[in-house]
Design a protein around this motif. Structure first.
Motif, mmCIF file in Angstrom:
data_model
loop_
_atom_site.group_PDB
_atom_site.id
_atom_site.type_symbol
_atom_site.label_atom_id
_atom_site.label_comp_id
_atom_site.label_asym_id
_atom_site.label_seq_id
_atom_site.Cartn_x
_atom_site.Cartn_y
_atom_site.Cartn_z
ATOM 1 N N GLY A 38 25.563 4.938 8.122
ATOM 2 C CA GLY A 38 25.463 3.623 7.497
ATOM 3 C C GLY A 38 24.028 3.240 7.205
ATOM 4 N N ALA A 39 23.105 3.673 8.076
ATOM 5 C CA ALA A 39 21.693 3.331 7.900
ATOM 6 C C ALA A 39 21.118 3.943 6.626
ATOM 7 C CB ALA A 39 20.896 3.797 9.109
ATOM 8 N N ARG A 40 21.598 5.130 6.270
ATOM 9 C CA ARG A 40 21.080 5.797 5.062
ATOM 10 C C ARG A 40 21.451 5.051 3.789
ATOM 11 N NH1 ARG A 40 22.206 10.532 8.237
ATOM 12 N NH2 ARG A 40 24.348 10.650 7.484
ATOM 13 N N ARG A 41 22.451 4.158 3.881
ATOM 14 C CA ARG A 41 22.882 3.408 2.685
ATOM 15 C C ARG A 41 22.221 2.036 2.589
ATOM 16 N NH1 ARG A 41 28.896 2.935 3.871
ATOM 17 N NH2 ARG A 41 28.841 1.636 1.992
ATOM 18 N N ILE A 42 21.423 1.681 3.585
ATOM 19 C CA ILE A 42 20.761 0.369 3.572
ATOM 20 C C ILE A 42 19.491 0.433 2.742
ATOM 21 C CG2 ILE A 42 19.586 -1.349 5.010
ATOM 22 C CD1 ILE A 42 21.540 -0.734 7.224
ATOM 23 N N GLU A 43 19.388 -0.437 1.767
ATOM 24 C CA GLU A 43 18.229 -0.450 0.879
ATOM 25 C C GLU A 43 17.181 -1.480 1.293
ATOM 26 O OE1 GLU A 43 19.703 -1.035 -3.048
ATOM 27 O OE2 GLU A 43 20.807 0.876 -3.109
ATOM 28 N N ASP A 44 17.542 -2.410 2.167
ATOM 29 C CA ASP A 44 16.598 -3.424 2.646
ATOM 30 C C ASP A 44 15.624 -2.767 3.627
ATOM 31 O OD1 ASP A 44 15.377 -5.480 4.226
ATOM 32 O OD2 ASP A 44 16.910 -6.880 3.528
ATOM 33 N N PRO A 45 14.313 -2.667 3.306
ATOM 34 C CA PRO A 45 13.353 -1.949 4.166
ATOM 35 C C PRO A 45 13.238 -2.534 5.573
ATOM 36 C CG PRO A 45 12.418 -2.384 1.992
ATOM 37 C CD PRO A 45 13.681 -3.173 2.073
ATOM 38 N N GLU A 46 13.174 -3.867 5.674
ATOM 39 C CA GLU A 46 13.000 -4.487 6.985
ATOM 40 C C GLU A 46 14.230 -4.281 7.855
ATOM 41 O OE1 GLU A 46 11.483 -8.736 8.921
ATOM 42 O OE2 GLU A 46 11.955 -8.590 6.782
ATOM 43 N N LEU A 47 15.401 -4.404 7.273
ATOM 44 C CA LEU A 47 16.642 -4.185 8.007
ATOM 45 C C LEU A 47 16.769 -2.725 8.428
ATOM 46 C CD1 LEU A 47 19.244 -5.500 9.018
ATOM 47 C CD2 LEU A 47 20.296 -4.974 6.815
ATOM 48 N N ALA A 48 16.406 -1.816 7.524
ATOM 49 C CA ALA A 48 16.462 -0.384 7.837
ATOM 50 C C ALA A 48 15.496 -0.028 8.957
ATOM 51 C CB ALA A 48 16.138 0.432 6.582
ATOM 52 N N GLU A 49 14.318 -0.663 8.961
ATOM 53 C CA GLU A 49 13.337 -0.404 10.017
ATOM 54 C C GLU A 49 13.848 -0.883 11.372
ATOM 55 O OE1 GLU A 49 8.670 -1.432 11.170
ATOM 56 O OE2 GLU A 49 9.595 -2.294 9.379
ATOM 57 N N ARG B 244 19.290 -13.238 10.485
ATOM 58 C CA ARG B 244 20.110 -13.117 11.698
ATOM 59 C C ARG B 244 20.445 -11.658 11.990
ATOM 60 N NH1 ARG B 244 25.322 -12.645 13.030
ATOM 61 N NH2 ARG B 244 25.991 -13.505 15.033
ATOM 62 N N LEU B 245 20.751 -10.878 10.942
ATOM 63 C CA LEU B 245 21.041 -9.467 11.131
ATOM 64 C C LEU B 245 19.827 -8.739 11.706
ATOM 65 C CD1 LEU B 245 22.995 -8.598 7.854
ATOM 66 C CD2 LEU B 245 23.910 -8.562 10.179
ATOM 67 N N ILE B 246 18.659 -9.030 11.168
ATOM 68 C CA ILE B 246 17.435 -8.383 11.641
ATOM 69 C C ILE B 246 17.158 -8.758 13.090
ATOM 70 C CG2 ILE B 246 14.927 -8.285 11.340
ATOM 71 C CD1 ILE B 246 15.408 -8.594 8.320
ATOM 72 N N GLU B 247 17.303 -10.053 13.416
ATOM 73 C CA GLU B 247 17.067 -10.510 14.781
ATOM 74 C C GLU B 247 18.061 -9.888 15.753
ATOM 75 O OE1 GLU B 247 17.234 -14.716 14.511
ATOM 76 O OE2 GLU B 247 15.186 -14.925 13.711
ATOM 77 N N LEU B 248 19.298 -9.716 15.299
ATOM 78 C CA LEU B 248 20.320 -9.108 16.151
ATOM 79 C C LEU B 248 19.981 -7.654 16.461
ATOM 80 C CD1 LEU B 248 23.050 -9.477 17.549
ATOM 81 C CD2 LEU B 248 24.147 -8.774 15.430
ATOM 82 N N LEU B 249 19.522 -6.919 15.446
ATOM 83 C CA LEU B 249 19.149 -5.522 15.658
ATOM 84 C C LEU B 249 17.894 -5.425 16.519
ATOM 85 C CD1 LEU B 249 19.846 -4.058 12.100
ATOM 86 C CD2 LEU B 249 21.152 -3.658 14.195
ATOM 87 N N GLN B 250 16.960 -6.338 16.333
ATOM 88 C CA GLN B 250 15.762 -6.347 17.169
ATOM 89 C C GLN B 250 16.116 -6.643 18.622
ATOM 90 O OE1 GLN B 250 13.418 -9.271 15.062
ATOM 91 N NE2 GLN B 250 12.388 -7.726 13.786
ATOM 92 N N GLU B 251 17.068 -7.553 18.831
ATOM 93 C CA GLU B 251 17.523 -7.863 20.176
ATOM 94 C C GLU B 251 18.222 -6.651 20.800
ATOM 95 O OE1 GLU B 251 18.532 -9.898 23.706
ATOM 96 O OE2 GLU B 251 16.983 -10.159 22.167
ATOM 97 N N ALA B 252 19.027 -5.948 19.994
ATOM 98 C CA ALA B 252 19.688 -4.742 20.502
ATOM 99 C C ALA B 252 18.653 -3.699 20.909
ATOM 100 C CB ALA B 252 20.632 -4.178 19.453
ATOM 101 N N ALA B 253 17.599 -3.532 20.091
ATOM 102 C CA ALA B 253 16.543 -2.573 20.427
ATOM 103 C C ALA B 253 15.842 -2.972 21.722
ATOM 104 C CB ALA B 253 15.537 -2.490 19.280
ATOM 105 N N ARG B 254 15.617 -4.284 21.909
ATOM 106 C CA ARG B 254 14.971 -4.754 23.134
ATOM 107 C C ARG B 254 15.849 -4.462 24.358
ATOM 108 N NH1 ARG B 254 14.861 -8.886 26.545
ATOM 109 N NH2 ARG B 254 16.583 -9.977 25.509
ATOM 110 N N ARG B 255 17.151 -4.714 24.228
ATOM 111 C CA ARG B 255 18.062 -4.429 25.334
ATOM 112 C C ARG B 255 18.111 -2.920 25.637
ATOM 113 N NH1 ARG B 255 21.813 -8.616 26.325
ATOM 114 N NH2 ARG B 255 20.723 -10.579 25.930
ATOM 115 N N PHE B 256 18.053 -2.110 24.586
ATOM 116 C CA PHE B 256 18.031 -0.666 24.791
ATOM 117 C C PHE B 256 16.768 -0.262 25.547
ATOM 118 C CE2 PHE B 256 21.240 1.942 22.448
ATOM 119 C CZ PHE B 256 22.117 0.908 22.185
#
Length: 276
Positions: free
Chosen positions: A166-177, A236-248
């Motif tokens: 799914g990540a390979r199909r994301i075109e938003d650079p910040e979201l992909a990062e 919100r999507l970006i913050e959610l992924l950043q939070e997931a990375a922090r928990r990881f």
């Protein structure tokens, strides 16, 4: 280069390293011989050589599969032995091919063909090695059931692979990062578990909930048209992924320090967060 690109490049390198080049060397000469028999009108020889070429192709493919699985086994900290001994299967196919060609096209005797076929197949097996026969486990398995361990790791790896797809199909650079960082942490946790399988008891539920949650977010993202994602939703999507990375990151530190404690509160909190 992103984590996903790095893994794709590693897969390409592994594929090239698994090529049985010694067997590839004979393929063009046999193909030329097949073509020559066809144009010369020797249809019996053409048919026999064509069957021989098919046998050589089968041998190459099976040997290639065996080499690739052996390389993966060798470089992995934990791995299950292949169910099918592909290298042995490839050597047997090579043996049958050489024996058949010797009898039908060279008109050699059974004994001569048998000796040449045995030497050829045995040489290939000695050169490329035999297939792994035992599951590869680190010494620190404790009382963890190997089948349980392999199953949980496979499930986690499948979820990670789905997220990477799914990540390979994301075109938003910040979201992909942001997603790339999350995946990087997930791979680090899996590597930690492979080196010390006892951690699977603590990390299994964590991985299931977090990876499932991230996978659901990416699935939902791809079901919505890009123009329908407004700035607040994107943030919100970006913050959610950043939070997931922090928990990881936190979980990775706990695993490395062997600080085993109850995660239900944090996991339940994340589950509620992902629902909204």
């Amino acid at each position: 280069m992103t984590e996903t690109q790095n893994r794709s490049a590693s897969a390409d390198i592994l594929a090239k390293a698994s090529r049985p080049w010694l067997l590839y060397f004979f393929a063009p000469f046999l193909l030329l011989s097949v073509t020559a028999s066809l144009f010369a009108g020797h249809y019996g020889l053409f048919f026999c050589k064509l069957l021989g070429f098919g046998g050589l192709y089968l041998s190459i493919r099976w040997m290639e599969r065996g080499i690739e699985e052996s390389l993966r086994y060798e470089h992995a900290a934990i791995a299950k032995a292949p169910k099918i001994p592909w290298k042995i299967a490839g050597s047997l196919a090579l043996f049958a091919t050489v024996l058949f060609l010797g009898i039908t096209t060279v008109e050699a005797s059974w004994w001569e063909s048998l000796i040449v076929a045995s030497v050829t197949a045995g040489g290939a097996l000695l050169y490329y090695g035999t297939d792994p026969v035992r599951d590869k486990l680190p010494r620190t398995t404790g009382d963890v059931n190997p089948e349980h361990l392999f199953r949980n790791l496979r499930e986690a790896e499948e979820r990670v692979a789905e997220i990477e797809k799914g990540a390979r199909r994301i075109e938003d650079p910040e979201l992909a990062e942001a997603l790339g960082k999350t995946l990087h942490r997930a791979h680090a946790i899996l590597e930690t578990i492979r080196s010390d399988p006892r951690d699977i008891r603590v990390a299994r539920k964590f991985l299931v909930v977090y990876l499932d949650g991230v996978a659901d977010v990416i699935r939902q993202y791809h079901t919505v048209k890009a123009e329908q994602i407004d700035p607040p939703m994107r943030r919100r999507l970006i913050e959610l992924l950043q939070e997931a990375a922090r928990r990881f990151d936190e979980e990775l530190e706990r695993l490395r320090s062997n600080d085993l404690f109850e995660l239900d509160v944090q996991i339940d909190a994340l589950r509620e967060q992902l629902k909204h």
